[in-house]
Design a protein around this motif. Structure first.
Motif, PDB file in Angstrom:
ATOM      1  N   ILE A   1       0.869  -1.186   0.000  1.00  0.00           N
ATOM      2  CA  ILE A   1       0.000   0.000   0.000  1.00  0.00           C
ATOM      3  C   ILE A   1       0.899   1.226   0.000  1.00  0.00           C
ATOM      4  O   ILE A   1       1.659   1.443   0.962  1.00  0.00           O
ATOM      5  N   GLU A   2       0.803   2.009  -1.090  1.00  0.00           N
ATOM      6  CA  GLU A   2       1.606   3.220  -1.239  1.00  0.00           C
ATOM      7  C   GLU A   2       3.096   2.921  -1.076  1.00  0.00           C
ATOM      8  O   GLU A   2       3.845   3.700  -0.474  1.00  0.00           O
ATOM      9  N   GLY A   3       3.520   1.777  -1.616  1.00  0.00           N
ATOM     10  CA  GLY A   3       4.941   1.401  -1.612  1.00  0.00           C
ATOM     11  C   GLY A   3       5.425   0.797  -0.323  1.00  0.00           C
ATOM     12  O   GLY A   3       6.622   0.508  -0.195  1.00  0.00           O
ATOM     13  N   ILE A   4       4.556   0.556   0.645  1.00  0.00           N
ATOM     14  CA  ILE A   4       4.940  -0.016   1.934  1.00  0.00           C
ATOM     15  C   ILE A   4       4.336  -1.407   2.021  1.00  0.00           C
ATOM     16  O   ILE A   4       3.144  -1.605   1.740  1.00  0.00           O
ATOM     17  N   HIS A   5       5.162  -2.414   2.429  1.00  0.00           N
ATOM     18  CA  HIS A   5       4.705  -3.797   2.558  1.00  0.00           C
ATOM     19  C   HIS A   5       4.072  -4.006   3.939  1.00  0.00           C
ATOM     20  O   HIS A   5       4.615  -3.592   4.962  1.00  0.00           O
ATOM     21  N   PHE A   6       2.895  -4.634   3.912  1.00  0.00           N
ATOM     22  CA  PHE A   6       2.181  -4.974   5.148  1.00  0.00           C
ATOM     23  C   PHE A   6       1.839  -6.447   5.139  1.00  0.00           C
ATOM     24  O   PHE A   6       1.648  -7.050   4.070  1.00  0.00           O
ATOM     25  N   ASN A   7       1.735  -7.009   6.322  1.00  0.00           N
ATOM     26  CA  ASN A   7       1.386  -8.417   6.470  1.00  0.00           C
ATOM     27  C   ASN A   7      -0.116  -8.559   6.253  1.00  0.00           C
ATOM     28  O   ASN A   7      -0.925  -8.104   7.067  1.00  0.00           O
ATOM     29  N   LEU A   8      -0.508  -9.158   5.147  1.00  0.00           N
ATOM     30  CA  LEU A   8      -1.917  -9.297   4.811  1.00  0.00           C
ATOM     31  C   LEU A   8      -2.644 -10.203   5.795  1.00  0.00           C
ATOM     32  O   LEU A   8      -3.813  -9.985   6.104  1.00  0.00           O
ATOM     33  N   THR A   9      -1.959 -11.207   6.300  1.00  0.00           N
ATOM     34  CA  THR A   9      -2.587 -12.124   7.268  1.00  0.00           C
ATOM     35  C   THR A   9      -2.981 -11.374   8.540  1.00  0.00           C
ATOM     36  O   THR A   9      -4.074 -11.570   9.082  1.00  0.00           O
ATOM     37  N   THR A  10      -2.103 -10.487   8.997  1.00  0.00           N
ATOM     38  CA  THR A  10      -2.417  -9.691  10.202  1.00  0.00           C
ATOM     39  C   THR A  10      -3.585  -8.750   9.950  1.00  0.00           C
ATOM     40  O   THR A  10      -4.469  -8.589  10.806  1.00  0.00           O
ATOM     41  N   LEU A  11      -3.602  -8.122   8.765  1.00  0.00           N
ATOM     42  CA  LEU A  11      -4.704  -7.203   8.448  1.00  0.00           C
ATOM     43  C   LEU A  11      -6.041  -7.927   8.405  1.00  0.00           C
ATOM     44  O   LEU A  11      -7.060  -7.432   8.911  1.00  0.00           O
ATOM     45  N   ASN A  12      -6.037  -9.104   7.797  1.00  0.00           N
ATOM     46  CA  ASN A  12      -7.294  -9.876   7.735  1.00  0.00           C
ATOM     47  C   ASN A  12      -7.705 -10.389   9.110  1.00  0.00           C
ATOM     48  O   ASN A  12      -8.902 -10.475   9.412  1.00  0.00           O
ATOM     49  N   PHE A  13      -6.726 -10.733   9.921  1.00  0.00           N
ATOM     50  CA  PHE A  13      -7.054 -11.247  11.246  1.00  0.00           C
ATOM     51  C   PHE A  13      -7.746 -10.175  12.093  1.00  0.00           C
ATOM     52  O   PHE A  13      -8.661 -10.475  12.853  1.00  0.00           O
ATOM     53  N   TRP A  14      -7.309  -8.936  11.942  1.00  0.00           N
ATOM     54  CA  TRP A  14      -7.902  -7.851  12.714  1.00  0.00           C
ATOM     55  C   TRP A  14      -9.009  -7.122  11.952  1.00  0.00           C
ATOM     56  O   TRP A  14      -9.462  -6.059  12.364  1.00  0.00           O
ATOM     57  N   ASN A  15      -9.468  -7.727  10.878  1.00  0.00           N
ATOM     58  CA  ASN A  15     -10.639  -7.241  10.131  1.00  0.00           C
ATOM     59  C   ASN A  15     -10.454  -5.814   9.580  1.00  0.00           C
ATOM     60  O   ASN A  15     -11.407  -5.015   9.569  1.00  0.00           O
ATOM     61  N   TYR A  16      -9.292  -5.478   9.117  1.00  0.00           N
ATOM     62  CA  TYR A  16      -9.068  -4.169   8.508  1.00  0.00           C
ATOM     63  C   TYR A  16      -9.580  -4.176   7.085  1.00  0.00           C
ATOM     64  O   TYR A  16      -9.450  -5.175   6.366  1.00  0.00           O
ATOM     65  N   THR A  17     -10.161  -3.058   6.697  1.00  0.00           N
ATOM     66  CA  THR A  17     -10.731  -2.906   5.361  1.00  0.00           C
ATOM     67  C   THR A  17     -10.090  -1.692   4.698  1.00  0.00           C
ATOM     68  O   THR A  17      -9.880  -0.650   5.339  1.00  0.00           O
ATOM     69  N   TYR A  18      -9.831  -1.804   3.419  1.00  0.00           N
ATOM     70  CA  TYR A  18      -9.175  -0.745   2.660  1.00  0.00           C
ATOM     71  C   TYR A  18     -10.233   0.012   1.869  1.00  0.00           C
ATOM     72  O   TYR A  18     -11.019  -0.586   1.139  1.00  0.00           O
ATOM     73  N   TYR A  19     -10.284   1.359   2.052  1.00  0.00           N
ATOM     74  CA  TYR A  19     -11.294   2.190   1.406  1.00  0.00           C
ATOM     75  C   TYR A  19     -10.657   3.092   0.354  1.00  0.00           C
ATOM     76  O   TYR A  19      -9.445   3.354   0.370  1.00  0.00           O
ATOM     77  N   THR A  20     -11.489   3.556  -0.542  1.00  0.00           N
ATOM     78  CA  THR A  20     -11.010   4.391  -1.641  1.00  0.00           C
ATOM     79  C   THR A  20     -10.557   5.771  -1.185  1.00  0.00           C
ATOM     80  O   THR A  20      -9.847   6.462  -1.925  1.00  0.00           O
ATOM     81  N   ASN A  21     -10.950   6.194  -0.005  1.00  0.00           N
ATOM     82  CA  ASN A  21     -10.508   7.502   0.495  1.00  0.00           C
ATOM     83  C   ASN A  21      -9.158   7.422   1.173  1.00  0.00           C
ATOM     84  O   ASN A  21      -8.731   8.375   1.822  1.00  0.00           O
ATOM     85  N   GLY A  22      -8.483   6.294   1.070  1.00  0.00           N
ATOM     86  CA  GLY A  22      -7.139   6.165   1.611  1.00  0.00           C
ATOM     87  C   GLY A  22      -7.096   5.901   3.090  1.00  0.00           C
ATOM     88  O   GLY A  22      -6.210   6.414   3.779  1.00  0.00           O
ATOM     89  N   THR A  23      -8.034   5.106   3.613  1.00  0.00           N
ATOM     90  CA  THR A  23      -8.054   4.781   5.037  1.00  0.00           C
ATOM     91  C   THR A  23      -8.149   3.277   5.218  1.00  0.00           C
ATOM     92  O   THR A  23      -8.682   2.547   4.368  1.00  0.00           O
ATOM     93  N   LEU A  24      -7.617   2.822   6.325  1.00  0.00           N
ATOM     94  CA  LEU A  24      -7.766   1.450   6.784  1.00  0.00           C
ATOM     95  C   LEU A  24      -8.561   1.475   8.082  1.00  0.00           C
ATOM     96  O   LEU A  24      -8.212   2.206   9.025  1.00  0.00           O
ATOM     97  N   SER A  25      -9.626   0.670   8.136  1.00  0.00           N
ATOM     98  CA  SER A  25     -10.481   0.702   9.319  1.00  0.00           C
ATOM     99  C   SER A  25     -11.025  -0.688   9.588  1.00  0.00           C
ATOM    100  O   SER A  25     -11.293  -1.470   8.661  1.00  0.00           O
ATOM    101  N   ASN A  26     -11.180  -1.005  10.867  1.00  0.00           N
ATOM    102  CA  ASN A  26     -11.830  -2.254  11.274  1.00  0.00           C
ATOM    103  C   ASN A  26     -13.065  -1.998  12.128  1.00  0.00           C
ATOM    104  O   ASN A  26     -13.532  -2.879  12.837  1.00  0.00           O
TER     105      ASN A  26
END
Length: 552
Positions: free
Chosen positions: A23-48
């Motif tokens: 995301i924006e050139g930064i690597h994130f652990n997708l497994t961790t994001l899914n585990f904590w129910n984070y969602t990626y929005y078109t306005n450039g935010t991550l929220s759970n």
């Protein structure tokens, strides 16, 4: 048309492997994001749902930990965006309301000043209420408009929107109360002018007075009902405009519910009550016309010109609040509302009402001063009818009628003339001795001169002038008893002013008789006066000249 900008969900971009996303050139652990129910929005935010972070540059976090914590992250509910059109227009209106606040304070100083004594029937706060409400309107508008700046600066809708609309509703209620107090006080001012020549021409507890007593209570009942229908609610539902689904499910039903619509109805009743108050004042304190059309023309003619502007603007305030309760896309509760409708319908009427009030306030004089002017004109008219010509104030000063010196000097001069305490008794004794000596020396030379210290009443009730029987000289008391000295002084003064020798002359003044020749005194009847103060001087003699106590 869309209610707000679309905030569609986005899939996480692919990374080096299935458990990696970029995301924006930064690597994130997708497994961790899914585990904590984070969602990626078109306005450039991550929220759970509980946590929200900005991920677009320059707010992109560097790494996400296994417990779902982002390092170097930025909270979504911060003012990170530049100001928009809503904020720019709000700043302009805020400056206008701030200038109006200065003018309102000047008018409050002018019209709230007391010159005449306070009357129980007309309290000073009655003419100040319209300016108090004007201050309230300016304060509510300023707070709401300045907090509205952050409505554009927050990427995710939050508290600034709620504060903006909350103080906007308070401004609407204050504007309605301002118009009511202006109309009500005009009626009170007309009543004050009406009864000033004759305070008893109108009763306080007749039908008119009781109507004026209960009408304000009726108005404020509906105004406070408008307040309680709007303010005590869950304002968090208005914030849920972060996606179209949220707006449809939460924001729109809340912003257009029955309470907002009923509040508009209450505000309309307040406006109609103001109209009834104006009609009542014109009916009772202005000349009456016959016929429906003549009364309608007279109603418009007697009504002050500012009310012809204030009342339609007040109706516009009510109309826009009702429009906002039915049409969400035109409501200030919508974060992406129509700005032209919001500022023209929501803020311009209140601003114009303040401007009209301030201009009218500068044009009108202070009520106490105006009342003094009317009283002066009435006095001049009465003097003209009676043929009295009063000299101007400078006339007495030019002709020397006014005593010289200040009031303090005049008082001290009177004190020195009269004296005080023990010196007063000595002064009286000295004058008594001088007057007695002068009467003895002048008695042989004066002919038919009648003075009080020359009267002497004898027991034969003779009508011969008292100059032939001078009063015996009085000697001052030389003892040490202050009480006896005071009694002697009083006796001397009384003897000089009112000689009290026993007189057999009984004057029947009640029946216009000169006197009685009977030697036996008789008790005066119910229609007669006592002759205890009757003089033995004949009516053909010179009149008595009563001396002043200051001479003694």
């Amino acid at each position: 048309m869309p209610l707000i900008d679309a905030r569609d969900l986005l899939a996480f971009p692919g990374g080096d492997n299935s458990s990696d996303t970029v995301i924006e050139g930064i690597h994130f652990n997708l497994t961790t994001l899914n585990f904590w129910n984070y969602t990626y929005y078109t306005n450039g935010t991550l929220s759970n749902g509980s946590w929200c972070f900005l991920v677009d540059p320059p707010y992109t976090p560097t790494v996400v930990l296994a417990n779902g914590t982002f390092l170097n992250s930025t909270w979504c509910y911060l003012a990170t965006e530049p100001i928009g059109d809503r904020a720019r227009a709000g700043v302009g209106f805020a400056v206008a309301f701030a200038l109006c606040l200065i003018l309102v304070l000047a008018n409050l100083k002018k019209h709230g000043e007391l010159i005449l004594p306070i009357e129980k029937r007309f309290y000073p706060i009655g003419r100040r209420w319209q300016w108090y409400w004007a201050i309230f309107v300016c304060a509510a508008a300023l707070i709401g408009l300045f907090t509205g700046i952050d409505v554009d600066r927050y990427r995710v809708v939050e508290l600034p929107l709620v504060l903006n609309v909350f103080f906007w509703f308070l401004m609407q209620m204050g504007t309605t109360a301002l118009i009511w107090e202006a109309v009500r006080h005009w009626g009170s001012w007309m009543e004050r002018q009406f009864i000033d020549p004759n305070p008893f021409v109108l009763q306080e507890k007749d039908k008119r007075g009781m109507f004026e007593l209960w009408l304000p209570l009726f108005f404020y009942f509906w105004l406070w009902l408008n307040f309680f229908l709007i303010v005590p609610r869950n304002w968090g539902e208005i914030e849920l405009q972060r996606s179209p689904d949220q707006a449809i499910e939460h924001a729109i039903p809340t912003a257009t519910d029955g309470r907002f619509k009923a509040a508009t109805f209450c505000l309309l009743i307040c406006w109609l009550t103001t109209l009834v108050s104006l009609w009542h004042s014109i009916r009772h304190y202005e000349p009456r016309n016959r016929g429906f059309f003549n009364r309608a023309i007279g109603f418009l003619g007697y009504m002050p010109f500012r009310f012809t502007l204030l009342l339609p603007l007040g109706l516009a305030v009510v109309a826009y609040q009702g429009l906002a309760a039915w049409e969400f896309h035109l409501s200030p509760l919508n974060v992406k509302t129509n700005l032209v409708a919001m500022y023209v319908g929501g803020y311009t009427p209140s601003l114009l009402i303040l401007i009209i009030q301030c201009i009218a306030g500068f044009m009108r004089p202070n009520e106490d001063r105006e009342l003094m002017r009317q009283r002066r004109l009435r006095g001049q008219a009465i003097d003209q009818e009676l043929g009295i010509v009063r000299k101007p104030a400078w006339w007495r000063r030019v002709n020397g009628d006014l005593p010289a010196g200040s009031m303090r000097d005049r008082i001290m001069r009177n004190v020195r003339e009269v004296g005080g305490g023990r010196p007063t008794a000595r002064h009286v004794e000295r004058l008594a001795e001088q007057r007695a000596a002068g009467a003895e020396s002048e008695a042989p030379t004066r002919v038919n001169a009648v003075e009080m210290n020359e009267f002497h009443r004898n027991s034969t009730a003779s009508s011969v002038p008292a100059s032939n029987n001078p009063p015996p000289p009085y000697s001052p008391y030389g003892g040490k008893s202050e009480q006896r000295r005071s009694e002697r002084t009083v006796q001397m003064v009384a003897g000089l002013l009112f000689p009290s020798e026993n007189s057999g002359l009984s004057t029947e003044r009640g029946r216009g008789l000169e006197g009685s020749n009977n030697d036996q005194p008789r008790r005066p009847g119910t229609s007669e006066r006592s002759s205890s103060t009757a003089s033995g001087v004949s009516t053909s003699g010179a009149p008595q000249q009563i001396r002043s106590m200051l001479d003694v």
